[in-house]
Design an enzyme around this catalytic site. Structure first.
Site, PDB file in Angstrom:
ATOM      1  N   ASN A 166       0.901  -1.382   0.110  1.00 13.84           N
ATOM      2  CA  ASN A 166      -0.029   0.015   0.006  1.00 13.84           C
ATOM      3  C   ASN A 166       0.789   1.459  -0.045  1.00 13.84           C
ATOM      4  O   ASN A 166       0.735   2.192  -0.620  1.00 13.84           O
ATOM      5  CB  ASN A 166      -0.895   0.028   1.081  1.00 13.84           C
ATOM      6  CG  ASN A 166      -0.200  -0.278   2.493  1.00 13.84           C
ATOM      7  OD1 ASN A 166       0.719  -0.545   2.436  1.00 13.84           O
ATOM      8  ND2 ASN A 166      -1.054   0.486   3.522  1.00 13.84           N
ATOM      9  N   GLY A 224       9.981 -11.391  -4.991  1.00 20.87           N
ATOM     10  CA  GLY A 224       9.172 -12.823  -5.339  1.00 20.87           C
ATOM     11  C   GLY A 224       8.166 -12.885  -4.537  1.00 20.87           C
ATOM     12  O   GLY A 224       7.547 -11.891  -3.795  1.00 20.87           O
ATOM     13  N   GLY A 265       5.086 -13.757  -1.530  1.00 18.33           N
ATOM     14  CA  GLY A 265       5.410 -14.108   0.024  1.00 18.33           C
ATOM     15  C   GLY A 265       5.397 -15.420   0.506  1.00 18.33           C
ATOM     16  O   GLY A 265       6.146 -15.845   1.558  1.00 18.33           O
ATOM     17  N   VAL A 277       9.500 -16.562  -0.998  1.00 19.41           N
ATOM     18  CA  VAL A 277      10.553 -15.816  -0.516  1.00 19.41           C
ATOM     19  C   VAL A 277      10.113 -15.446   0.750  1.00 19.41           C
ATOM     20  O   VAL A 277      11.194 -15.402   1.748  1.00 19.41           O
ATOM     21  CB  VAL A 277      10.835 -14.305  -1.290  1.00 19.41           C
ATOM     22  CG1 VAL A 277      12.103 -13.568  -0.723  1.00 19.41           C
ATOM     23  CG2 VAL A 277      11.224 -15.017  -2.681  1.00 19.41           C
ATOM     24  N   GLY A 278       9.054 -14.739   1.148  1.00 18.45           N
ATOM     25  CA  GLY A 278       8.689 -14.244   2.503  1.00 18.45           C
ATOM     26  C   GLY A 278       8.856 -15.296   3.365  1.00 18.45           C
ATOM     27  O   GLY A 278       9.567 -15.195   4.597  1.00 18.45           O
ATOM     28  N   GLU A 301       3.429  -5.264  12.516  1.00 19.52           N
ATOM     29  CA  GLU A 301       2.532  -4.189  12.163  1.00 19.52           C
ATOM     30  C   GLU A 301       1.355  -4.689  11.328  1.00 19.52           C
ATOM     31  O   GLU A 301       1.611  -4.945   9.936  1.00 19.52           O
ATOM     32  CB  GLU A 301       3.083  -3.176  11.592  1.00 19.52           C
ATOM     33  CG  GLU A 301       4.407  -2.688  12.507  1.00 19.52           C
ATOM     34  CD  GLU A 301       3.828  -1.784  13.665  1.00 19.52           C
ATOM     35  OE1 GLU A 301       2.716  -1.497  13.738  1.00 19.52           O
ATOM     36  OE2 GLU A 301       4.641  -1.759  14.344  1.00 19.52           O
ATOM     37  N   CYS A 360      -3.292   1.355   6.524  1.00 20.48           N
ATOM     38  CA  CYS A 360      -3.706   0.645   7.438  1.00 20.48           C
ATOM     39  C   CYS A 360      -4.487   1.643   8.711  1.00 20.48           C
ATOM     40  O   CYS A 360      -5.113   1.209   9.655  1.00 20.48           O
ATOM     41  CB  CYS A 360      -2.650  -0.119   8.124  1.00 20.48           C
ATOM     42  SG  CYS A 360      -1.137   1.114   8.569  1.00 20.48           S
ATOM     43  N   GLU A 372       7.134   0.436  16.174  1.00 23.67           N
ATOM     44  CA  GLU A 372       8.303   0.957  15.353  1.00 23.67           C
ATOM     45  C   GLU A 372       8.363   2.436  15.769  1.00 23.67           C
ATOM     46  O   GLU A 372       7.673   2.886  16.526  1.00 23.67           O
ATOM     47  CB  GLU A 372       7.719   0.994  13.929  1.00 23.67           C
ATOM     48  CG  GLU A 372       7.708  -0.384  13.254  1.00 23.67           C
ATOM     49  CD  GLU A 372       7.416  -0.795  12.090  1.00 23.67           C
ATOM     50  OE1 GLU A 372       6.581  -0.115  11.448  1.00 23.67           O
ATOM     51  OE2 GLU A 372       8.202  -1.644  11.292  1.00 23.67           O
TER      52      GLU A 372
HETATM   53  P1  NDP Z   1       0.019  -9.451   3.274  1.00 24.67           P
HETATM   54  O1  NDP Z   1       0.082  -9.827   4.660  1.00 24.67           O
HETATM   55  O2  NDP Z   1      -0.713 -10.277   2.248  1.00 24.67           O
HETATM   56  O3  NDP Z   1       1.639  -9.232   2.769  1.00 24.67           O
HETATM   57  C1  NDP Z   1       2.472  -8.435   3.344  1.00 24.67           C
HETATM   58  C2  NDP Z   1       4.000  -8.780   2.856  1.00 24.67           C
HETATM   59  O4  NDP Z   1       4.256 -10.191   3.421  1.00 24.67           O
HETATM   60  C3  NDP Z   1       4.201  -8.879   1.396  1.00 24.67           C
HETATM   61  O5  NDP Z   1       5.472  -8.512   1.167  1.00 24.67           O
HETATM   62  C4  NDP Z   1       3.703 -10.389   1.126  1.00 24.67           C
HETATM   63  O6  NDP Z   1       4.307 -10.825   0.044  1.00 24.67           O
HETATM   64  C5  NDP Z   1       4.409 -11.116   2.290  1.00 24.67           C
HETATM   65  N1  NDP Z   1       3.936 -12.346   2.547  1.00 24.67           N
HETATM   66  C6  NDP Z   1       2.771 -13.018   2.162  1.00 24.67           C
HETATM   67  N2  NDP Z   1       2.592 -14.260   2.669  1.00 24.67           N
HETATM   68  C7  NDP Z   1       3.952 -14.157   3.500  1.00 24.67           C
HETATM   69  C8  NDP Z   1       4.350 -15.633   4.329  1.00 24.67           C
HETATM   70  N3  NDP Z   1       3.715 -16.618   4.220  1.00 24.67           N
HETATM   71  N4  NDP Z   1       5.510 -15.295   4.738  1.00 24.67           N
HETATM   72  C9  NDP Z   1       6.237 -14.325   4.785  1.00 24.67           C
HETATM   73  N5  NDP Z   1       5.807 -13.204   3.887  1.00 24.67           N
HETATM   74  C10 NDP Z   1       4.689 -13.330   3.343  1.00 24.67           C
HETATM   75  O7  NDP Z   1      -0.429  -7.832   3.286  1.00 24.67           O
HETATM   76  P2  NDP Z   1      -0.846  -6.856   1.833  1.00 24.67           P
HETATM   77  O8  NDP Z   1       0.384  -6.782   1.250  1.00 24.67           O
HETATM   78  O9  NDP Z   1      -2.177  -7.435   1.460  1.00 24.67           O
HETATM   79  O10 NDP Z   1      -0.856  -5.530   2.729  1.00 24.67           O
HETATM   80  C11 NDP Z   1      -2.110  -5.474   3.333  1.00 24.67           C
HETATM   81  C12 NDP Z   1      -2.131  -5.520   4.817  1.00 24.67           C
HETATM   82  O11 NDP Z   1      -1.182  -4.683   5.378  1.00 24.67           O
HETATM   83  C13 NDP Z   1      -3.438  -4.899   5.384  1.00 24.67           C
HETATM   84  O12 NDP Z   1      -4.196  -5.685   6.385  1.00 24.67           O
HETATM   85  C14 NDP Z   1      -3.063  -3.654   6.278  1.00 24.67           C
HETATM   86  O13 NDP Z   1      -3.765  -3.480   7.248  1.00 24.67           O
HETATM   87  C15 NDP Z   1      -1.657  -4.103   6.758  1.00 24.67           C
HETATM   88  N6  NDP Z   1      -0.813  -2.856   6.983  1.00 24.67           N
HETATM   89  C16 NDP Z   1      -0.629  -2.528   8.024  1.00 24.67           C
HETATM   90  C17 NDP Z   1       0.355  -1.592   8.541  1.00 24.67           C
HETATM   91  C18 NDP Z   1       0.623  -1.288   9.753  1.00 24.67           C
HETATM   92  O14 NDP Z   1       1.632  -0.424  10.045  1.00 24.67           O
HETATM   93  N7  NDP Z   1       0.217  -1.819  10.960  1.00 24.67           N
HETATM   94  C19 NDP Z   1       0.743  -0.680   7.387  1.00 24.67           C
HETATM   95  C20 NDP Z   1       0.309  -0.974   6.185  1.00 24.67           C
HETATM   96  C21 NDP Z   1      -0.438  -2.129   5.681  1.00 24.67           C
HETATM   97  P3  NDP Z   1       3.499 -10.664  -1.525  1.00 24.67           P
HETATM   98  O15 NDP Z   1       2.950  -9.604  -1.435  1.00 24.67           O
HETATM   99  O16 NDP Z   1       4.615 -10.675  -2.412  1.00 24.67           O
HETATM  100  O17 NDP Z   1       2.717 -11.947  -1.594  1.00 24.67           O
END
Ligand code: NDP
Length: 480
Positions: free
Chosen positions: A150, A204, A206, A209-210, A248, A282, A461
């Site tokens: 985002n 890559g 999540g 790679v994640g 977060e 968020c 943070e």
């Molecule tokens: P996701 O949880 O889907 O993904 C976040 C990151 O984690 C991405 O880089 C994703 O990779 C990676 N990821 C996905 N699956 C795994 C896994 N199994 N192991 C390790 N890493 C993984 O969230 P979104 O990208 O959809 O982001 C939106 C969410 O983030 C919302 O819920 C929002 O509220 C939250 N958010 C929270 C904030 C805060 O500060 N509290 C700030 C901003 C957002 P990939 O995308 O490549 O799959």
């Protein structure tokens, strides 16, 4: 077609298995670049490089690390137009927003931690004539940093900067939906001459790679921002390995409007808090609670302003809301609008997809949507939608609004509008959230703790909190 590359050991590298994913511009629906579909081999290479660089980087005087971070901040500023354009194309957000907020904040993150580390000190506790204790705060090792789509560069650098400033080396992964500015950051690091292996960026999925970063035995500290379900999954892997973890996560933030508020300010700020970045922040206030005596007046003024918002091509100066970041996310938001109707909600404005012409005809756009008439307990009011959708709910007493505001699994942020100072502080204290804004929204001071309670996360943070997170304190006791 532009190919994004991994940044490992100071070099831009193809993914080791040679596989790529398609990267779409959400405003046109067209594939415009390729992203490495990296594997465990790439994570291993990056981790090895980070481990090798660690003794050198952690051993540098903090002034020297600070200088590297300042250099990166300067280059981000110098390339801010290119970065803002890349962010807007990759994410779908208005270019004007990327220019005003995302990119300046990425530079500010590096600058802030470049200077914060110079003021980061530790305590001595004396025991009188028996001796004293002193505490050393040392970096931990290789830090894993995983960020969402985002606010791509903004949140990516919010983790990387304190990790590096504290003396850790980093293996980082941006979201595969928005990888472009992280790639441009690797080019910036090369231009700045950042020593090899200090920062490694692996692109890559999540789930691959994640997951590999989180489960790697030589990455003892993980900083993650993303969804609550992913956070739970990460905790399950990291906890038995006793990793240090910062999470977060999501939010479903209440925005409370009292009858004695500065009305114009409350309406104007609520529109921003609802729909900035297409509601994909968020911290957006997605549940608006309005004191009954001004409910109709607020509702009418809010709807009038919302209807004036322009949904359009993100590159157009006049656009207020750009494209939804991905088709999957678009479908999720639309399914919640459908659910809201099924749960008995009335759509006061929006509620539909917007079809644009020309090059944006295949893009995914949603009108800012305002809904009323829903129970505070229903799914629409309890689950995170993360899009341009808000609900309006009237309340009569402070007790009632606090009960409804605190009723979700989340506890990230809250907003209160009132001119009564005592009431403002009282409500702020009672909100179960990590952050409360009074008569404002998203006013940030980077020194303050940032994070949520309940299912919105673990840890904080910001400021010295992040430097404490990326270091381990060791107490040394001297006995006379
Ligand atoms: P996701 O949880 O889907 O993904 C976040 C990151 O984690 C991405 O880089 C994703 O990779 C990676 N990821 C996905 N699956 C795994 C896994 N199994 N192991 C390790 N890493 C993984 O969230 P979104 O990208 O959809 O982001 C939106 C969410 O983030 C919302 O819920 C929002 O509220 C939250 N958010 C929270 C904030 C805060 O500060 N509290 C700030 C901003 C957002 P990939 O995308 O490549 O799959």
């Amino acid at each position: 077609m532009k190919k994004i590359l991994n940044y490992i050991d100071g070099t831009l590298l193809e993914p080791s298995e040679g596989n790529y994913l398609e990267n779409k511009n959400p405003a046109t629906g067209k594939v415009y670049s390729l992203i490495p579909d990296s594997s465990a081999i790439d994570v291993e290479l990056a981790t090895k490089a980070a481990q090798t660089a660690y003794p050198f980087w952690s051993g540098l005087p903090k002034e020297e690390r600070s200088n590297w971070l300042l250099k990166i901040a300067e280059l981000i500023d110098k390339k801010s137009d290119e970065l803002a354009l890349a962010e807007s194309i990759d994410q779908g957000k208005p270019l004007s927003l990327a220019k005003r907020v995302d990119i300046p904040r990425a530079a500010a993150n590096f600058r802030f931690y470049a200077t914060a580390i110079l003021h980061f000190s530790s305590e001595t506790n004396d025991m009188g004539s028996n001796g004293f204790n002193y505490t050393i705060k040392s970096p931990i090792g290789v830090a894993g940093c995983i960020s969402p789509w985002n606010l791509p560069l903004y949140l990516f650098t919010w983790k990387i900067a304190p990790a590096l400033a504290a003396g850790n080396t980093v293996v980082a992964k941006p979201s595969e939906i928005t990888p472009m500015t992280a790639y441009l950051l690797s080019e910036i690091c090369i231009e700045a001459g950042l020593p090899k292996g200090v920062l490694n960026i692996v692109h890559g999925l999540g789930s691959k790679v994640g997951n590999d970063i989180v489960s790697h035995k030589n990455i003892p500290v993980i900083s993650f921002t993303g969804g609550t379900t992913t956070g739970e999954h990460i905790s399950r892997i990291a906890a038995p390995m006793f990793k240090k973890l910062s999470l977060e996560l999501g939010g479903k933030n209440p925005n409370i409007i009292f009858a004695d508020c500065d009305f114009e300010l409350a309406v104007k700020t609520s529109v921003l808090a609802s729909f900035s970045n297409q509601g994909e922040i968020c911290l957006c206030g997605s549940r608006i609670f309005i004191e009954k005596s001004i409910y109709e007046k607020f509702k009418n003024a809010f709807i009038e302003k919302t209807k004036n918002l322009v949904v359009g091509n993100p590159l157009d100066e006049k656009t207020n809301l750009g494209a939804i970041a991905s088709e999957a996310h678009f479908n999720k938001i639309m399914s919640y609008i459908k659910l809201a109707k099924e749960e008995g909600g009335t759509i006061l404005c929006g509620g539909d997809e917007v079809k644009l012409d020309g090059e944006n005809s295949e893009g995914k756009f949603i009108l800012p949507t305002v809904i009323e008439g829903l129970e505070y307990k229903c799914r629409t009011n309890q689950e995170e939608i993360f899009g341009p959708v808000v609900t309006l709910t009237p309340f009569e007493t402070e007790e009632e609004v606090i009960m409804m505001a605190n009723s979700t699994q989340y506890g990230l942020a809250g907003t209160v509008f009132t001119q009564n100072l005592t009431k403002a502080h009282k409500i702020a204290l009672q909100l179960h959230s990590g952050i409360v804004w009074i008569n404002c929204w998203l006013v940030r001071d980077l020194r303050t703790p940032f994070g949520g309670v309940k299912n919105s996360g673990v840890g904080r943070e910001g400021g010295f909190e992040a430097l404490n997170f990326f270091t381990e304190p060791k107490n040394i006791c001297v006995h006379f």
